[in-house]
Design a protein around this motif. Structure first.
Motif, PDB file in Angstrom:
ATOM      1  N   ASN A  89       0.859  -1.190   0.000  1.00 19.36           N
ATOM      2  CA  ASN A  89       0.000   0.000   0.000  1.00 19.36           C
ATOM      3  C   ASN A  89       0.892   1.236   0.000  1.00 19.36           C
ATOM      4  O   ASN A  89       1.676   1.439   0.926  1.00 19.36           O
ATOM      5  N   VAL A  91       1.446   5.509  -0.452  1.00 13.73           N
ATOM      6  CA  VAL A  91       0.814   6.831  -0.342  1.00 13.73           C
ATOM      7  C   VAL A  91       1.772   7.917  -0.822  1.00 13.73           C
ATOM      8  O   VAL A  91       2.987   7.786  -0.697  1.00 13.73           O
ATOM      9  N   THR A 114      -2.720   5.275  -2.926  1.00 14.66           N
ATOM     10  CA  THR A 114      -3.713   6.202  -2.374  1.00 14.66           C
ATOM     11  C   THR A 114      -3.078   7.588  -2.269  1.00 14.66           C
ATOM     12  O   THR A 114      -1.955   7.723  -1.770  1.00 14.66           O
ATOM     13  N   LYS A 121       1.306  13.760   6.052  1.00 12.54           N
ATOM     14  CA  LYS A 121       0.260  12.740   6.228  1.00 12.54           C
ATOM     15  C   LYS A 121       0.734  11.401   5.661  1.00 12.54           C
ATOM     16  O   LYS A 121       0.469  10.337   6.230  1.00 12.54           O
ATOM     17  N   ASP A 125       0.966   7.984   7.839  1.00 10.67           N
ATOM     18  CA  ASP A 125       0.281   6.742   7.455  1.00 10.67           C
ATOM     19  C   ASP A 125       1.216   5.536   7.525  1.00 10.67           C
ATOM     20  O   ASP A 125       0.811   4.445   7.914  1.00 10.67           O
ATOM     21  N   SER A 128       2.021   4.792  11.260  1.00 11.45           N
ATOM     22  CA  SER A 128       0.904   4.175  11.988  1.00 11.45           C
ATOM     23  C   SER A 128       0.541   2.793  11.449  1.00 11.45           C
ATOM     24  O   SER A 128      -0.281   2.087  12.020  1.00 11.45           O
ATOM     25  N   GLY A 129       1.142   2.420  10.303  1.00  8.63           N
ATOM     26  CA  GLY A 129       0.881   1.098   9.738  1.00  8.63           C
ATOM     27  C   GLY A 129      -0.292   1.056   8.772  1.00  8.63           C
ATOM     28  O   GLY A 129      -0.637   0.008   8.234  1.00  8.63           O
ATOM     29  N   THR A 130      -0.931   2.209   8.523  1.00  7.25           N
ATOM     30  CA  THR A 130      -2.048   2.271   7.566  1.00  7.25           C
ATOM     31  C   THR A 130      -1.549   1.993   6.154  1.00  7.25           C
ATOM     32  O   THR A 130      -2.240   1.411   5.329  1.00  7.25           O
ATOM     33  N   SER A 131      -0.335   2.464   5.871  1.00  5.04           N
ATOM     34  CA  SER A 131       0.291   2.230   4.563  1.00  5.04           C
ATOM     35  C   SER A 131       1.679   1.641   4.764  1.00  5.04           C
ATOM     36  O   SER A 131       2.259   1.750   5.849  1.00  5.04           O
ATOM     37  N   ASP A 132       2.211   1.051   3.686  1.00  4.94           N
ATOM     38  CA  ASP A 132       3.528   0.410   3.779  1.00  4.94           C
ATOM     39  C   ASP A 132       4.664   1.331   3.329  1.00  4.94           C
ATOM     40  O   ASP A 132       5.761   1.289   3.873  1.00  4.94           O
TER      41      ASP A 132
END
Length: 209
Positions: A89, A91, A114, A121, A125, A128-132
């Motif tokens: 993922n 960003v 994304t 931001k 991300d 926080s682990g939301t994206s790689d």
């Protein structure tokens, strides 16, 4: 809150020499040309990559800094993403050179992308682990990640190098400010003043000679 950083200090110095007072205004990066042409702002000054498309829409100064896009990951994922990123993922800031790279470069074709509203931001991300993976300006990564920052566990994937870029300042088409600012920048480079400002933010090696 008062904006701080290399670009702010640089802009203040140029404005001082132009005998004008800078008013810093944050905008949506994706609509910078619209903001400029609508006269909501008078110039775009914040690590803007010079491209042929932007040259066609705006008057852009000579380059003052070199830059490149880099991938930023958690230190624990460095090995995993050093040569392939299938299924990762990703960003990047909307409308940025990072987004262009993520959506147009063959290397990223098997990843999920994304767009987010800022480079900060994008880093958040990943932290926080939301994206790689975050694709950000190398300049932005200096001082933003690693020891002594909010993102101590984030690192640059040094094994992947992408095309170098150059930064310029943009004015409206037909503006005579471009030439005036070019003269000031040229003088600041010659006198070492720009490198001096860069040194304060650990980016003096990226200043155009």
């Amino acid at each position: 809150t008062e904006l701080v950083g290399f670009e702010t200090d640089f802009a203040k110095e140029v404005c001082k020499q132009l005998n004008v007072k800078p008013v810093f205004q944050e905008i949506n990066w994706d609509t910078k040309e619209i903001e400029l042409n609508a006269k909501n702002i008078d110039c775009v000054w914040n690590g803007m990559t010079i491209t042929d498309e932007r040259k066609a829409n705006m008057e852009i100064t000579n380059p003052y800094m070199q830059n490149k896009q880099v991938m930023v990951v958690k230190g624990s994922n460095l090995q995993k993403y050093s040569d392939k990123i299938t299924g990762a993922n990703i960003v990047a800031e909307q409308g940025s050179a990072g987004e262009e790279l993520a959506t147009g470069n063959e290397f990223f074709k098997d990843a999920k992308f994304t767009a987010v509203d800022s480079q900060a931001k994008a880093l958040l991300d990943v932290a926080s682990g939301t994206s790689d993976i975050a694709i950000v300006d190398y300049v932005a990564s200096i001082g933003s990640i690693g020891e002594g920052t909010d993102f101590t566990d984030l690192v640059v994937v040094e094994s992947q190098q992408f095309a170098p870029e150059e930064y310029g300042i943009a004015f409206r088409k037909g503006s005579d400010m471009t030439q005036k600012v070019n003269e000031i920048i040229s003088e600041m480079i010659k006198q070492g003043k720009l490198k001096e400002i860069g040194k304060k933010y650990k980016i003096d090696k990226l200043i155009v000679e």
